[in-house]
Motif scaffolding. Sequence first.
Motif, mmCIF file in Angstrom:
data_model
loop_
_atom_site.group_PDB
_atom_site.id
_atom_site.type_symbol
_atom_site.label_atom_id
_atom_site.label_comp_id
_atom_site.label_asym_id
_atom_site.label_seq_id
_atom_site.Cartn_x
_atom_site.Cartn_y
_atom_site.Cartn_z
ATOM 1 N N CYS A 96 -10.062 0.955 -1.786
ATOM 2 C CA CYS A 96 -9.269 1.806 -0.885
ATOM 3 C C CYS A 96 -7.832 1.878 -1.381
ATOM 4 N N LYS A 98 -3.822 2.044 -1.412
ATOM 5 C CA LYS A 98 -2.792 1.386 -0.616
ATOM 6 C C LYS A 98 -2.117 2.410 0.280
ATOM 7 N N MET A 100 -3.667 -0.398 2.675
ATOM 8 C CA MET A 100 -5.079 -0.480 3.067
ATOM 9 C C MET A 100 -5.297 0.235 4.402
ATOM 10 N N ALA A 107 -6.035 -3.698 9.027
ATOM 11 C CA ALA A 107 -6.423 -4.184 7.694
ATOM 12 C C ALA A 107 -7.215 -5.481 7.810
ATOM 13 N N PRO A 123 -8.110 -3.319 -2.175
ATOM 14 C CA PRO A 123 -7.009 -2.372 -2.006
ATOM 15 C C PRO A 123 -6.397 -2.040 -3.367
ATOM 16 N N GLY A 316 -4.043 -7.044 0.211
ATOM 17 C CA GLY A 316 -3.810 -5.757 0.883
ATOM 18 C C GLY A 316 -3.286 -5.946 2.288
#
Length: 359
Positions: A96, A98, A100, A107, A123, A316
């Motif tokens: 994913c 940033k 996150m 998160a 992340p 993350g």
Amino acid sequence: MVNSDGRPVIGLVGAGGISRAHMPGLLGLAGEICDFSQDGAEMLAREFSEGPVPVTLASSLDELLSRCDIVDVATPTPTHFEIVRAALEAGRDVICEKPMTRTSADAQALVDLAADKGLHLYPAHVVRYFPEYAALKDAVDAGRLGDLAVLRFVRSGAFPTTPWFADVEASGGIVMDQMIHDLDQARWIAGPIARVSAMSTRTVSDGNPVEAAHVILTHVGGAVTQCSGVWGPPHLEFTTEYSVAGTGGTLAHSSRAEKRYSAHLNSADPAPGAQQRADGFLPAVDPAEDPYALELCDYVSAIEGGPQPRVSAADGVEAVRIAEAALESIATGQPVELGGRLAEEPNGNLAAEKKDGLR
Ligand SMILES: NC(=O)C1=CN([C@@H]2O[C@H](COP(=O)(O)OP(=O)(O)OC[C@H]3O[C@@H](n4cnc5c(N)ncnc54)[C@H](OP(=O)(O)O)[C@@H]3O)[C@@H](O)[C@H]2O)C=CC1
Ligand SMILES: O=C1CO[C@H](CO)[C@@H](O)[C@@H]1O
């Protein structure tokens, strides 16, 4: 769903600026890339359809999730939580972009869900894969700078043009969206953070918004970091800098350094070489050491049973938590104590450890 070469089908959600930066890396790793976005997926698929790896389209997120092994989420920040949650619920490993999620609570909820499901969640903190930052980390870890005392990170570029970036509720503004790269660097290089003080400004000049922030981090180990970020006028080239001093010496980087001169003027005649180096929105990248490809390779290798990557899910969460503290400090005018407890907890690695246990 892996193809006959054993390569995974990677589902890309999004077709904007960062999706295009991910595509070369994804093409090197996937047997097929299946893309879903609101409008732009067809255009992206056309742009990257020349090579041997098929780039196909899904007409919904559910369809994409049913067709892929790994999901790469490259949509606007406020959509990350729901898309990542759906992907994990569908049993998919996830990369994913940033930040996150927009909040650290969200998160952490995703990290917990990934751990429960025994899935990987990474992340995309790509700056850890830029050679000049990786070199700094290596030098610090090898003790060549001694005990760190003062760190300074600077990141400047044009104010992003896609409208959601300007909405602080959605993007978190410059601190959550752009400076989060350097907040993560500061923690990666100099360790956990005890206190965060921040200030920011947003103004409009000739109809163009400009936003800037300074954040001071006091590390648990005593070092002090200053991060500065600028979202400037449209002609501003993307640049980065750091300077780090310790008891053993100093290290510095400036993305401008190899240029004999640099001009960032509002003119139709940009500085020579500027267009080859960087636009206003993304840093220049040497294709021979494309950091976006390196990070994707690190994450996909880990998903396929390789070693832990350079970034964990806990990293993350922690980056978002530091950015949140900075936003709180901007709002209150007061420093925010992070208490030194910090998320040096193994949450980020749990998912992978659990999954390994299941093999
Ligand atoms: N690591 C890095 O260096 C960078 C990271 N980022 C991060 O990446 C993320 C995306 O940024 P960026 O690519 O610049 O953003 P853009 O706005 O350029 O692109 C977003 C894309 O996501 C699509 N999209 C929006 N909502 C959804 C949804 N609900 N489902 C599916 N697709 C959707 C858009 O659709 P449509 O098809 O309509 O265009 C568009 O293709 C952000 O979190 C940002 O912070 C961004 C730049 C650099
Ligand atoms: O590095 C980056 C380039 O700038 C973009 C706009 O702030 C960020 O989203 C991105 O993370």
